[in-house]
Write a protein that holds these residues in place. Structure first.
Motif, PDB file in Angstrom:
ATOM      1  N   GLN A 123      -0.731  -4.848   7.831  1.00 57.76           N
ATOM      2  CA  GLN A 123      -1.281  -6.164   7.505  1.00 57.76           C
ATOM      3  C   GLN A 123      -0.983  -6.585   6.067  1.00 57.76           C
ATOM      4  OE1 GLN A 123      -2.707  -7.919   9.918  1.00 57.76           O
ATOM      5  NE2 GLN A 123      -2.432  -6.190  11.348  1.00 57.76           N
ATOM      6  N   LEU A 124      -0.563  -5.634   5.215  1.00 59.64           N
ATOM      7  CA  LEU A 124      -0.405  -5.904   3.793  1.00 59.64           C
ATOM      8  C   LEU A 124       1.015  -6.335   3.447  1.00 59.64           C
ATOM      9  CD1 LEU A 124      -2.408  -2.898   2.294  1.00 59.64           C
ATOM     10  CD2 LEU A 124      -3.207  -5.248   2.706  1.00 59.64           C
ATOM     11  N   ARG A 125       1.151  -6.959   2.279  1.00 64.75           N
ATOM     12  CA  ARG A 125       2.456  -7.302   1.735  1.00 64.75           C
ATOM     13  C   ARG A 125       2.999  -6.114   0.941  1.00 64.75           C
ATOM     14  NH1 ARG A 125       0.359 -12.276  -1.700  1.00 64.75           N
ATOM     15  NH2 ARG A 125      -0.954 -10.493  -2.318  1.00 64.75           N
ATOM     16  N   SER A 126       4.292  -6.213   0.585  1.00 69.14           N
ATOM     17  CA  SER A 126       4.877  -5.121  -0.199  1.00 69.14           C
ATOM     18  C   SER A 126       4.294  -5.060  -1.598  1.00 69.14           C
ATOM     19  CB  SER A 126       6.405  -5.303  -0.275  1.00 69.14           C
ATOM     20  OG  SER A 126       6.714  -6.551  -0.892  1.00 69.14           O
ATOM     21  N   SER A 127       3.804  -6.209  -2.098  1.00 72.14           N
ATOM     22  CA  SER A 127       3.228  -6.238  -3.452  1.00 72.14           C
ATOM     23  C   SER A 127       1.764  -5.780  -3.472  1.00 72.14           C
ATOM     24  CB  SER A 127       3.325  -7.651  -4.035  1.00 72.14           C
ATOM     25  OG  SER A 127       2.640  -8.583  -3.209  1.00 72.14           O
ATOM     26  N   ASP A 128       1.131  -5.684  -2.308  1.00 69.72           N
ATOM     27  CA  ASP A 128      -0.265  -5.253  -2.253  1.00 69.72           C
ATOM     28  C   ASP A 128      -0.346  -3.746  -2.472  1.00 69.72           C
ATOM     29  OD1 ASP A 128      -0.927  -7.870  -1.719  1.00 69.72           O
ATOM     30  OD2 ASP A 128      -0.907  -7.581   0.461  1.00 69.72           O
ATOM     31  N   ILE A 129      -1.465  -3.284  -3.071  1.00 69.47           N
ATOM     32  CA  ILE A 129      -1.617  -1.869  -3.446  1.00 69.47           C
ATOM     33  C   ILE A 129      -2.826  -1.298  -2.704  1.00 69.47           C
ATOM     34  CG2 ILE A 129      -1.968  -0.263  -5.355  1.00 69.47           C
ATOM     35  CD1 ILE A 129      -0.803  -2.437  -7.209  1.00 69.47           C
ATOM     36  N   LEU A 130      -2.553  -0.253  -1.875  1.00 64.99           N
ATOM     37  CA  LEU A 130      -3.598   0.416  -1.101  1.00 64.99           C
ATOM     38  C   LEU A 130      -3.792   1.819  -1.669  1.00 64.99           C
ATOM     39  CD1 LEU A 130      -5.515   0.773   1.338  1.00 64.99           C
ATOM     40  CD2 LEU A 130      -3.489   1.418   2.689  1.00 64.99           C
ATOM     41  N   ALA A 131      -5.078   2.188  -1.971  1.00 67.11           N
ATOM     42  CA  ALA A 131      -5.343   3.503  -2.556  1.00 67.11           C
ATOM     43  C   ALA A 131      -6.593   4.111  -1.913  1.00 67.11           C
ATOM     44  CB  ALA A 131      -5.523   3.392  -4.062  1.00 67.11           C
ATOM     45  N   ARG A 132      -6.580   5.443  -1.833  1.00 64.99           N
ATOM     46  CA  ARG A 132      -7.755   6.189  -1.336  1.00 64.99           C
ATOM     47  C   ARG A 132      -8.520   6.696  -2.561  1.00 64.99           C
ATOM     48  NH1 ARG A 132      -7.706  11.767   2.291  1.00 64.99           N
ATOM     49  NH2 ARG A 132      -9.946  11.763   2.801  1.00 64.99           N
ATOM     50  N   ILE A 133      -9.781   6.272  -2.671  1.00 68.08           N
ATOM     51  CA  ILE A 133     -10.570   6.638  -3.852  1.00 68.08           C
ATOM     52  C   ILE A 133     -11.725   7.574  -3.507  1.00 68.08           C
ATOM     53  CG2 ILE A 133      -9.962   4.545  -5.106  1.00 68.08           C
ATOM     54  CD1 ILE A 133     -12.619   3.348  -4.227  1.00 68.08           C
ATOM     55  N   GLY A 134     -11.867   7.895  -2.237  1.00 65.06           N
ATOM     56  CA  GLY A 134     -12.925   8.808  -1.805  1.00 65.06           C
ATOM     57  C   GLY A 134     -12.573   9.364  -0.448  1.00 65.06           C
TER      58      GLY A 134
END
Length: 723
Positions: free
Chosen positions: A622-633
């Motif tokens: 669903q995200l764009r290439s410029s979007d940033i997905l991170a796991r913080i927990g």
């Protein structure tokens, strides 16, 4: 670093390339030493200005030398100048090491491609236009200068063809000369054959006219008392012979090319038209014996000229001797005919004195001379026939009667001789001479036909040899061409493959120990060297991949592949700085999987890990290439959305929520589903808040989403009348 191998031979262009290389090295050094954005921006500005300057100078020189691919060259220039601001912006708006390396690598690759692939191509055109520096050359010898000229102006295939064909062309020229001579000789032999075929008819007509002359002399000298009936019969034979000759002349004249023979034919035809008038004058007794004999003698001499004219034609010596002996025999027959007429006149007039006696004795002398000529020139077969002729009783009696006539003239007793007996005996002798000449003509025709056939076969053989030589020359030249061009073609294709990175093509074809084999050996040496370089490059790539792998491990969550907290902090800080400079919107989503602990407790941690991986994969779709997905927990994730306002962030959050709710995973015979709670917040430009404030707002919205029932999206600040 600059090397002389990159030189174009034009100082101004080389200086530009050196300056461009210096500027790109400055950019690399600035990136490596982590200079300020101001320093990097200044170097980029210098690069853009100097690139425009260099391109303008280069395009002007290319116009001067009328470079064929100028427009394509200009297009590459424009593409690079348009790319510089984009590279500058990308570098200055990102603190990523990867982006800096990509920009630096692009610049270096462009410069190498510009100098090696683009600029070095126009050097020949610059050289032809006199724009490059001319290297001092040692004056070559004439042969070397000629070889250089040929190599520059004539293609290799054409040079090989010339090498193979030049000696053959000399041989072909000689063969063509031989063929030309054979063709001329064949044409001459056909002409001679055509003339010789007339000699039978001219001989028959001569024989008939000689008899007609003798009978006319006898009739006039006997005051028309004798020879009248015999003359009438002889005239019929003469007419038949004339008709046969006229028909032969009409059929063979177009094939006869001799001008002198054509003149002879015209004279003969003229005499043929005058003969009836002469006969009428004889019958009307209005023509003297002398005038009558002069006409017939002239007519016969013109017919004899056909035989004499053959001697003027170029021919082989055997034919020439045969024709000469035949001509002597025909003149001998004419001398005998004149002697017959004069003897008949002397007997009828009972007088052989004065001019008549002198002529009679001259004819006897001519007969002896012509006999000697015949003996000298005649072939063995003709000599044998001549001996048989001389042994004939008629010839012996005619000689004895000639002696008797001279003795009787001296004694004044010619009246005792019989003119009819004299005429008959001399006619028999002339008939024998005519028969002999007829046989000689037949032998001559047979030999001429044989020689003509030999000449024709020689002509055809020479032509066949010429065609065979030409075909063999073409085949040989083709073989020679292929023997050179095929190895060169294989080497060219192999070099082209080598230039594009294909190191697998080997040249192991057996070749002679010559320059081509040396070139092939050099290619193999180059290929092996490049293979060695490839191995070294592979080792470097392996180390680079290993380094990247460790970098990735240090920056991503090993389970889900999302960024970890440390990498997310770096990336989010860079995006915040970018938003501050440009004033663009920036939003974030805090996402938490609902009741995730129950999944681990009920189905095990493996099922929980599978759900986390599926969740990250679904979000990335669903995200764009410029979007940033991170796991913080454990089950908590954060999504940073550059250039995104609150409304767009909410729409994206809803799509993610629905996509996650639709996930179904089969575990232990059951369908495992999960939902997410999402908190959204937008960075406050006016307050110039920091990341902690932004994330705190998103976390507050997430708390409200969870406390209000989960599986929903909330935004902070709270929107009246809604989530």
């Amino acid at each position: 670093e600059w090397t002389d191998g990159l030189s174009t031979g034009i100082d101004a262009i080389d200086d530009d390339h050196k300056q461009l290389l210096l500027l790109m090295n400055n950019i690399s050094a600035a990136i490596e030493s982590q200079q300020t954005h101001q320093v990097i921006g200044d170097v980029f500005d210098q690069l853009e200005v100097y690139a425009h300057k260099h391109f303008a100078r280069e395009e002007d020189l290319l116009r001067q030398c009328r470079y064929a691919d100028l427009e394509a060259h200009i297009t590459t220039h424009r593409a690079f100048t348009d790319k510089i601001p984009e590279l500058k912006q990308r570098l200055l708006t990102s603190s990523s090491r990867q982006v800096a390396e990509e920009v630096n690598l692009f610049l270096i690759n462009w410069l190498i491609n510009h100098i090696v692939a683009d600029d070095l191509r126009y050097i020949p055109a610059m050289a032809r236009g006199g724009l490059t520096k001319q290297q001092p050359q040692v004056k070559a010898r004439l042969l070397k200068r000629g070889a250089d000229w040929l190599s520059q102006h004539i293609r290799l295939k054409q040079r090989i063809l010339l090498t193979a064909l030049l000696p053959v062309c000399g041989l072909l020229l000689i063969s063509m000369i031989v063929i030309w001579n054979s063709a001329n000789q064949w044409a001459e032999m056909r002409s001679i054959q055509g003339v010789i075929s007339l000699t039978t008819h001219t001989g028959n007509l001569i024989h008939s006219l000689q008899a007609e002359r003798g009978l006319s002399t006898g009739m006039i000298s006997s005051e028309y008392q004798q020879f009248g009936e015999a003359l009438a019969q002889q005239r019929q034979q003469s007419d038949a012979a004339m008709e046969a000759l006229a028909d032969k002349l009409d059929r063979f004249y177009p094939a006869i090319l001799s001008d002198s023979f054509a003149e002879q034919v015209r004279n003969i035809k003229s005499q043929l038209t005058q003969l009836p008038r002469q006969r009428r004058q004889i019958d009307n007794r209005s023509l003297t014996t002398k005038t009558m004999q002069a006409f017939y003698t002239l007519f016969i001499s013109q017919l004899l000229a056909v035989h004499d004219g053959l001697l003027q034609q170029p021919m082989r010596s055997t034919l020439s001797n045969q024709i000469a002996s035949l001509s002597a025999l025909m003149h001998l027959q004419e001398a005998a005919g004149l002697q017959r007429a004069q003897g008949t006149l002397a007997i009828e007039q009972n007088s052989l004195q004065g001019e008549l006696l002198r002529q009679f004795l001259e004819l006897s002398g001519q007969e002896r001379s012509l006999s000697q000529i015949f003996n000298q020139l005649a072939s063995p077969v003709a000599l044998k026939q001549w001996q048989e002729f001389n042994r004939d009783s008629v010839v012996k009696h005619s000689k004895a009667l000639t002696t008797t006539l001279i003795d009787a003239a001296n004694k004044g007793s010619l009246r005792d001789m019989d003119s009819t007996q004299w005429f008959a005996l001399m006619s028999q002798k002339i008939d024998l001479l005519h028969a002999l000449s007829t046989r000689l003509i037949a032998n001559l025709e047979s030999d001429t036909v044989r020689y003509t056939a030999e000449q024709r076969w020689q002509l055809f053989g020479s032509a066949l040899l010429l065609v065979t030589l030409f075909i063999l020359a073409l085949i040989l030249s083709r073989l020679l061409t292929l023997s050179i061009t095929r190895p060169i073609g294989r080497l060219t294709r192999a070099m082209a493959a080598l230039a594009t990175g294909n190191r697998e093509r080997k040249l192991r074809e057996p070749l002679a120990k010559d320059e081509l084999k040396q070139i092939t050996a050099a290619y193999e040496l180059c290929r092996l060297g490049l293979l060695q370089g490839d191995l070294e490059e592979l080792e470097l790539q392996y180390k680079h991949r290993e380094s990247e792998h460790y970098k990735e491990l240090a920056s991503t969550d090993p389970l889900t592949g999302a960024y970890n907290r440390r990498q997310f902090d770096q990336l989010s800080y860079a995006e915040l700085q970018r938003s501050r400079r440009h004033g663009g919107p920036l939003s974030t989503l805090m996402v938490d999987l609902d009741h995730f602990k129950k999944i681990n407790d009920s189905y095990g941690h493996a099922s929980g890990d599978l759900m986390l991986k599926t969740f990250v994969h679904t979000c990335k779709e669903q995200l764009r290439s410029s979007d940033i997905l991170a796991r913080i927990g454990g089950e908590e994730f954060v999504i940073l959305l550059p250039e995104t306002n609150t409304a767009d962030a909410l729409q994206l959050a809803e799509r993610i929520r629905k996509a996650i709710r639709a996930i179904e995973i089969g575990i232990q015979g059951q369908i495992l589903r999960v939902t997410v709670s999402i908190g959204a917040a937008q960075w406050d430009v006016a307050a110039n808040e920091d990341l902690d404030s932004l994330f705190a707002k998103a976390d507050k919205a997430l708390y409200r989403a969870k406390s209000s029932g989960r599986d929903r999206v909330c935004v902070e600040p709270h929107l009246p009348g809604g989530e």
